[in-house]
Design an enzyme around this catalytic site. Structure first.
Site, PDB file in Angstrom:
ATOM      1  N   PHE A 143       6.830  -0.384  -2.922  1.00 56.15           N
ATOM      2  CA  PHE A 143       6.779  -1.761  -2.424  1.00 56.15           C
ATOM      3  C   PHE A 143       5.360  -2.285  -2.405  1.00 56.15           C
ATOM      4  O   PHE A 143       4.406  -1.544  -2.656  1.00 56.15           O
ATOM      5  CB  PHE A 143       7.436  -1.864  -1.039  1.00 56.15           C
ATOM      6  CG  PHE A 143       6.672  -1.190   0.085  1.00 56.15           C
ATOM      7  CD1 PHE A 143       6.779   0.166   0.320  1.00 56.15           C
ATOM      8  CD2 PHE A 143       5.848  -1.932   0.912  1.00 56.15           C
ATOM      9  CE1 PHE A 143       6.092   0.785   1.362  1.00 56.15           C
ATOM     10  CE2 PHE A 143       5.151  -1.331   1.958  1.00 56.15           C
ATOM     11  CZ  PHE A 143       5.275   0.031   2.178  1.00 56.15           C
ATOM     12  N   PHE A 148      -0.228   5.225  -4.011  1.00 51.08           N
ATOM     13  CA  PHE A 148       0.798   4.223  -4.304  1.00 51.08           C
ATOM     14  C   PHE A 148       1.576   3.931  -3.018  1.00 51.08           C
ATOM     15  O   PHE A 148       1.623   4.757  -2.122  1.00 51.08           O
ATOM     16  CB  PHE A 148       1.776   4.738  -5.364  1.00 51.08           C
ATOM     17  CG  PHE A 148       1.102   5.299  -6.589  1.00 51.08           C
ATOM     18  CD1 PHE A 148       0.312   4.492  -7.392  1.00 51.08           C
ATOM     19  CD2 PHE A 148       1.244   6.636  -6.914  1.00 51.08           C
ATOM     20  CE1 PHE A 148      -0.314   5.017  -8.525  1.00 51.08           C
ATOM     21  CE2 PHE A 148       0.617   7.173  -8.041  1.00 51.08           C
ATOM     22  CZ  PHE A 148      -0.170   6.360  -8.844  1.00 51.08           C
ATOM     23  N   LYS A 149       2.195   2.770  -2.995  1.00 52.84           N
ATOM     24  CA  LYS A 149       2.971   2.407  -1.801  1.00 52.84           C
ATOM     25  C   LYS A 149       4.432   2.828  -2.010  1.00 52.84           C
ATOM     26  O   LYS A 149       5.311   2.013  -2.281  1.00 52.84           O
ATOM     27  CB  LYS A 149       2.851   0.903  -1.518  1.00 52.84           C
ATOM     28  CG  LYS A 149       1.471   0.537  -0.964  1.00 52.84           C
ATOM     29  CD  LYS A 149       1.331  -0.931  -0.661  1.00 52.84           C
ATOM     30  CE  LYS A 149       2.048  -1.374   0.569  1.00 52.84           C
ATOM     31  NZ  LYS A 149       1.375  -0.981   1.822  1.00 52.84           N
ATOM     32  N   ILE A 150       4.655   4.123  -1.904  1.00 52.99           N
ATOM     33  CA  ILE A 150       5.994   4.685  -2.083  1.00 52.99           C
ATOM     34  C   ILE A 150       6.702   4.630  -0.723  1.00 52.99           C
ATOM     35  O   ILE A 150       6.145   5.070   0.286  1.00 52.99           O
ATOM     36  CB  ILE A 150       5.900   6.136  -2.597  1.00 52.99           C
ATOM     37  CG1 ILE A 150       5.202   6.142  -3.964  1.00 52.99           C
ATOM     38  CG2 ILE A 150       7.272   6.787  -2.667  1.00 52.99           C
ATOM     39  CD1 ILE A 150       4.692   7.481  -4.394  1.00 52.99           C
ATOM     40  N   TYR A 201       5.947   6.292   3.888  1.00 53.51           N
ATOM     41  CA  TYR A 201       5.623   5.536   5.105  1.00 53.51           C
ATOM     42  C   TYR A 201       6.180   6.171   6.374  1.00 53.51           C
ATOM     43  O   TYR A 201       5.800   5.783   7.478  1.00 53.51           O
ATOM     44  CB  TYR A 201       5.999   4.051   4.945  1.00 53.51           C
ATOM     45  CG  TYR A 201       4.826   3.364   4.274  1.00 53.51           C
ATOM     46  CD1 TYR A 201       4.609   3.525   2.911  1.00 53.51           C
ATOM     47  CD2 TYR A 201       3.857   2.705   5.011  1.00 53.51           C
ATOM     48  CE1 TYR A 201       3.485   3.011   2.299  1.00 53.51           C
ATOM     49  CE2 TYR A 201       2.733   2.186   4.407  1.00 53.51           C
ATOM     50  CZ  TYR A 201       2.552   2.337   3.056  1.00 53.51           C
ATOM     51  OH  TYR A 201       1.412   1.843   2.464  1.00 53.51           O
TER      52      TYR A 201
END
Ligand code: PMP
Length: 307
Positions: A34, A155-157, A161
């Site tokens: 995202f 990376f925004k995996i 989160y």
């Protein structure tokens, strides 16, 4: 009038009609990438200024490469879709733009990325302040930042989160505003959704990208501004926990968090009597002018969408 519209399955539709199945792979395993992009409302220009949209989408596409998510869109296509959604939504206030590229296969027991189909959706929501204070009281988290050898934090995996969420939950339940995570080596890494900077003896210090930090777009913006506008050197290196306690200033940077001062860490005051330090203040002034699209020198970073 503003409306809640999403881009879903290649179409612009009312957000409440954009539904996915409970069988969706990403829901079970966090197999998604995202972004968080801000649109800053500029009243004088009657326009929404989307900040560094291309860089956000480039980072999204990089994450998609790792996660074997094949999107039928280029970086330029994604920017165009975003602009179209903003125009259709009609918001005249600060917004948060959330693209999500995800494994949409309705297959639960399969861990092979190469066999799973993907999809893309985009939502936009009104969004004011993310952090509830401009004088953050932080703690060092007992949770460590995940390592590149586990799930790459560059990376925004989505699944990654959980690491940030455990740390943020722990910190806020203990009465702090934000957590600072150390990496597996015990070096200072970042906040749960922000990069960290220290000011010491008229230089800025921030963990280098090989310390398992997210390569923040605000981080990059602040490095640029410190060097080019304030002529302050920025040193990217590994930083020990104890260095924060004796910093002159400390602040966090992020799309949602903007540039926010940390005035206390682990119950030690940072800098002078809880005031926001002079370097932090100057950087905040430049940053807010730029993200709103009010500084011509940096206008190429802004996509101005007129209402
Ligand atoms: N670190 C983490 C873990 C984040 O989630 C974010 C927010 N995207 C940041 C740093 C800051 O990145 P950016 O400035 O690109 O928003």
């Amino acid at each position: 009038m503003s409306k809640s519209i999403a881009f879903f399955d290649g179409n612009f539709i009312p957000t409440n009609e954009a539904q996915i199945s409970i069988m969706t792979h990403a829901l079970h395993y966090g197999t998604a990438v995202f972004e968080g992009i801000r649109g800053n409302w500029n009243n004088e220009k009657n326009a929404l200024s989307i900040f560094r949209m291309k860089e956000h989408y480039q980072r999204l596409l990089d994450g998609c490469k790792l996660m074997m998510i094949d999107l039928p869109y280029s970086c330029e296509d994604l920017c165009e879709i975003t602009i179209e959604l903003i125009k259709r939504s009609g918001y005249k206030e600060d917004v948060y733009i959330r693209p999500l590229a995800y494994k949409s296969a309705e297959i639960v027991a399969n861990l092979k990325l190469q066999e799973l189909e993907s999809n893309f959706c985009l939502i936009v929501i009104p969004f004011g302040k993310y952090l509830t204070t401009d004088h953050l009281r932080c703690c060092t988290s007992a949770w460590r930042r995940i390592d590149d050898t586990m799930i790459p934090p560059r990376f925004k995996i989505s699944g990654i989160y959980v690491n940030s969420i455990l740390a943020k939950t722990e910190a806020t339940l203990a009465g702090f505003d934000e957590a600072i995570l150390l990496n597996a080596d015990g070096h200072v890494c970042e906040g749960t959704g922000e990069n960290i900077f220290l000011a010491k003896d008229n230089a800025l210090h921030t963990p280098s990208l090989s310390e398992n930090v997210l390569p923040g777009i605000t981080r990059n913006t602040i490095i640029n501004l410190a060097q080019n506008e304030l002529s302050i050197p920025v040193i990217e290196r590994s930083i020990d926990r104890s260095e924060i306690y004796v910093a002159d200033e400390c602040f966090l940077t992020g799309t949602a968090a903007h540039v926010t001062a940390v005035t206390e860490i682990d119950r030690r005051q940072i800098g002078q009597n809880e005031a926001i330090g002079p370097i932090t203040k100057l950087l905040q002034q430049h940053y807010f002018e730029i993200v709103k699209g009010n500084n011509n020198k940096y206008l190429e970073w802004c996509s101005l969408i007129t209402a």
